[in-house]
Design a protein around this motif. Sequence first.
Motif, PDB file in Angstrom:
ATOM      1  N   THR A  92       0.828  -1.204   0.000  1.00  0.00           N
ATOM      2  CA  THR A  92       0.000   0.000   0.000  1.00  0.00           C
ATOM      3  C   THR A  92       0.863   1.256   0.000  1.00  0.00           C
ATOM      4  OG1 THR A  92      -0.166  -0.089   2.416  1.00  0.00           O
ATOM      5  CG2 THR A  92      -1.939  -1.145   1.155  1.00  0.00           C
ATOM      6  N   THR A  93       2.164   1.100   0.158  1.00  0.00           N
ATOM      7  CA  THR A  93       3.084   2.236   0.146  1.00  0.00           C
ATOM      8  C   THR A  93       3.478   2.623  -1.273  1.00  0.00           C
ATOM      9  OG1 THR A  93       4.001   1.540   2.258  1.00  0.00           O
ATOM     10  CG2 THR A  93       5.294   3.107   0.997  1.00  0.00           C
ATOM     11  N   ASN A  94       3.969   1.649  -2.051  1.00  0.00           N
ATOM     12  CA  ASN A  94       4.481   1.974  -3.385  1.00  0.00           C
ATOM     13  C   ASN A  94       3.662   1.365  -4.521  1.00  0.00           C
ATOM     14  OD1 ASN A  94       5.236  -0.736  -3.457  1.00  0.00           O
ATOM     15  ND2 ASN A  94       7.362  -0.307  -2.907  1.00  0.00           N
ATOM     16  N   GLY A  95       2.637   0.596  -4.211  1.00  0.00           N
ATOM     17  CA  GLY A  95       1.769   0.017  -5.224  1.00  0.00           C
ATOM     18  C   GLY A  95       2.282  -1.258  -5.862  1.00  0.00           C
ATOM     19  N   PHE A  96       3.501  -1.687  -5.528  1.00  0.00           N
ATOM     20  CA  PHE A  96       4.029  -2.919  -6.109  1.00  0.00           C
ATOM     21  C   PHE A  96       3.135  -4.080  -5.706  1.00  0.00           C
ATOM     22  CE2 PHE A  96       6.450  -6.843  -5.875  1.00  0.00           C
ATOM     23  CZ  PHE A  96       7.007  -6.897  -7.149  1.00  0.00           C
ATOM     24  N   ALA A  97       2.892  -4.992  -6.665  1.00  0.00           N
ATOM     25  CA  ALA A  97       2.026  -6.130  -6.375  1.00  0.00           C
ATOM     26  C   ALA A  97       2.550  -7.380  -7.069  1.00  0.00           C
ATOM     27  CB  ALA A  97       0.606  -5.847  -6.845  1.00  0.00           C
ATOM     28  N   VAL A  98       2.273  -8.515  -6.445  1.00  0.00           N
ATOM     29  CA  VAL A  98       2.525  -9.807  -7.086  1.00  0.00           C
ATOM     30  C   VAL A  98       1.188 -10.529  -7.167  1.00  0.00           C
ATOM     31  CG1 VAL A  98       4.947 -10.065  -6.408  1.00  0.00           C
ATOM     32  CG2 VAL A  98       3.166 -10.901  -4.890  1.00  0.00           C
ATOM     33  N   SER A  99       0.999 -11.202  -8.286  1.00  0.00           N
ATOM     34  CA  SER A  99      -0.189 -12.010  -8.477  1.00  0.00           C
ATOM     35  C   SER A  99       0.250 -13.467  -8.390  1.00  0.00           C
ATOM     36  CB  SER A  99      -0.821 -11.718  -9.836  1.00  0.00           C
ATOM     37  OG  SER A  99      -1.951 -12.548 -10.028  1.00  0.00           O
ATOM     38  N   ILE A 100      -0.351 -14.221  -7.506  1.00  0.00           N
ATOM     39  CA  ILE A 100       0.017 -15.619  -7.314  1.00  0.00           C
ATOM     40  C   ILE A 100      -0.733 -16.436  -8.362  1.00  0.00           C
ATOM     41  CG2 ILE A 100       0.094 -17.537  -5.692  1.00  0.00           C
ATOM     42  CD1 ILE A 100      -0.088 -15.373  -3.436  1.00  0.00           C
ATOM     43  N   GLU A 101       0.019 -16.942  -9.318  1.00  0.00           N
ATOM     44  CA  GLU A 101      -0.567 -17.657 -10.453  1.00  0.00           C
ATOM     45  C   GLU A 101      -0.315 -19.159 -10.328  1.00  0.00           C
ATOM     46  OE1 GLU A 101      -2.456 -16.163 -12.672  1.00  0.00           O
ATOM     47  OE2 GLU A 101      -2.052 -14.151 -11.916  1.00  0.00           O
ATOM     48  N   ALA A 102      -0.865 -19.910 -11.272  1.00  0.00           N
ATOM     49  CA  ALA A 102      -0.631 -21.354 -11.325  1.00  0.00           C
ATOM     50  C   ALA A 102       0.873 -21.601 -11.394  1.00  0.00           C
ATOM     51  CB  ALA A 102      -1.328 -21.951 -12.538  1.00  0.00           C
ATOM     52  N   GLY A 103       1.330 -22.574 -10.666  1.00  0.00           N
ATOM     53  CA  GLY A 103       2.756 -22.855 -10.607  1.00  0.00           C
ATOM     54  C   GLY A 103       3.431 -22.146  -9.460  1.00  0.00           C
ATOM     55  N   CYS A 104       2.781 -21.123  -8.928  1.00  0.00           N
ATOM     56  CA  CYS A 104       3.350 -20.372  -7.816  1.00  0.00           C
ATOM     57  C   CYS A 104       2.544 -20.558  -6.532  1.00  0.00           C
ATOM     58  CB  CYS A 104       3.413 -18.887  -8.156  1.00  0.00           C
ATOM     59  SG  CYS A 104       4.519 -18.547  -9.535  1.00  0.00           S
ATOM     60  N   ASN A 105       1.472 -21.333  -6.611  1.00  0.00           N
ATOM     61  CA  ASN A 105       0.626 -21.532  -5.439  1.00  0.00           C
ATOM     62  C   ASN A 105       0.949 -22.819  -4.685  1.00  0.00           C
ATOM     63  OD1 ASN A 105      -0.423 -23.429  -7.185  1.00  0.00           O
ATOM     64  ND2 ASN A 105      -2.353 -22.342  -7.505  1.00  0.00           N
ATOM     65  N   GLY A 106       1.942 -23.557  -5.150  1.00  0.00           N
ATOM     66  CA  GLY A 106       2.374 -24.767  -4.458  1.00  0.00           C
ATOM     67  C   GLY A 106       1.542 -26.000  -4.767  1.00  0.00           C
ATOM     68  N   ILE A 107       0.496 -25.851  -5.539  1.00  0.00           N
ATOM     69  CA  ILE A 107      -0.382 -26.988  -5.823  1.00  0.00           C
ATOM     70  C   ILE A 107       0.322 -28.016  -6.711  1.00  0.00           C
ATOM     71  CG2 ILE A 107      -2.499 -27.684  -7.004  1.00  0.00           C
ATOM     72  CD1 ILE A 107      -3.804 -25.161  -5.804  1.00  0.00           C
ATOM     73  N   GLU A 108       1.054 -27.561  -7.701  1.00  0.00           N
ATOM     74  CA  GLU A 108       1.748 -28.492  -8.590  1.00  0.00           C
ATOM     75  C   GLU A 108       2.810 -29.282  -7.828  1.00  0.00           C
ATOM     76  OE1 GLU A 108       1.007 -25.379  -9.289  1.00  0.00           O
ATOM     77  OE2 GLU A 108      -0.329 -25.559 -11.014  1.00  0.00           O
ATOM     78  N   ALA A 109       3.553 -28.619  -6.951  1.00  0.00           N
ATOM     79  CA  ALA A 109       4.548 -29.314  -6.128  1.00  0.00           C
ATOM     80  C   ALA A 109       3.855 -30.325  -5.214  1.00  0.00           C
ATOM     81  CB  ALA A 109       5.352 -28.308  -5.315  1.00  0.00           C
ATOM     82  N   ALA A 110       2.712 -29.940  -4.671  1.00  0.00           N
ATOM     83  CA  ALA A 110       1.956 -30.844  -3.806  1.00  0.00           C
ATOM     84  C   ALA A 110       1.474 -32.064  -4.585  1.00  0.00           C
ATOM     85  CB  ALA A 110       0.762 -30.100  -3.190  1.00  0.00           C
ATOM     86  N   ILE A 111       1.083 -31.868  -5.830  1.00  0.00           N
ATOM     87  CA  ILE A 111       0.640 -32.989  -6.666  1.00  0.00           C
ATOM     88  C   ILE A 111       1.777 -33.985  -6.887  1.00  0.00           C
ATOM     89  CG2 ILE A 111      -0.024 -33.589  -9.042  1.00  0.00           C
ATOM     90  CD1 ILE A 111      -1.907 -31.152  -8.982  1.00  0.00           C
ATOM     91  N   VAL A 112       2.968 -33.479  -7.141  1.00  0.00           N
ATOM     92  CA  VAL A 112       4.127 -34.367  -7.331  1.00  0.00           C
ATOM     93  C   VAL A 112       4.379 -35.170  -6.054  1.00  0.00           C
ATOM     94  CG1 VAL A 112       6.611 -34.435  -7.763  1.00  0.00           C
ATOM     95  CG2 VAL A 112       5.163 -32.895  -9.110  1.00  0.00           C
ATOM     96  N   LEU A 113       4.318 -34.503  -4.905  1.00  0.00           N
ATOM     97  CA  LEU A 113       4.542 -35.184  -3.629  1.00  0.00           C
ATOM     98  C   LEU A 113       3.461 -36.237  -3.361  1.00  0.00           C
ATOM     99  CD1 LEU A 113       6.227 -35.375  -1.028  1.00  0.00           C
ATOM    100  CD2 LEU A 113       4.672 -33.686  -0.035  1.00  0.00           C
TER     101      LEU A 113
END
Length: 181
Positions: A61-82
């Motif tokens: 909220t200070t500088n407006g920088f944002a990250v969008s958590i997309e597929a591959g970054c939510n840990g679901i794919e890694a969890a599927i492999v495990l």
Amino acid sequence: MLRFFILFVVILVTLFAAELTQPVQTAVVLPWTEALARISAGLITLFDSNVAAYGKILQSTTNGFAVSIEAGCNGIEAAIVLIAAMLAFPAPWKHRVIGILAGLTAVQVLNIVRVISLFYLGQWNMKVFEWAHLYLWQALIMLDVLIVWLVWIRMLPPSSSSSDVPPPPSAGAGVRQATAP
């Protein structure tokens, strides 16, 4: 080994195919990704109140920088492999369930660290952010999956089939010498 590999691939393909369906995306993937953004924001606010989560977006909220958590970054794919590796490996179901629950926790805790670190790296230096996002964290998350799986295997009880095999004879055992009267 071949049985494990074939079963692993079948389970992996099945879980990835299921993940791509609209019902799973709506009921599991999107809610988890939004929860990941909220959890990350909640942890960040413990030391930095200038963050907000909107859906799957984590924003300063200070500088407006944002990250969008997309597929591959939510840990679901890694969890599927495990999950696929633990389901394919011959082990008692109780140990599989415990391993999956503990493993998912380990993967997601590290993934939260990943999201938070990338959130701050992106505000500091976009080249470092890109390198960490595309190379470093991808490798670390999959290494985490491998380590969790290997630790889980080491903690499994000995299989009952190996205890049915008699130990090899010791040197000289079973050899009789006849003596003359």
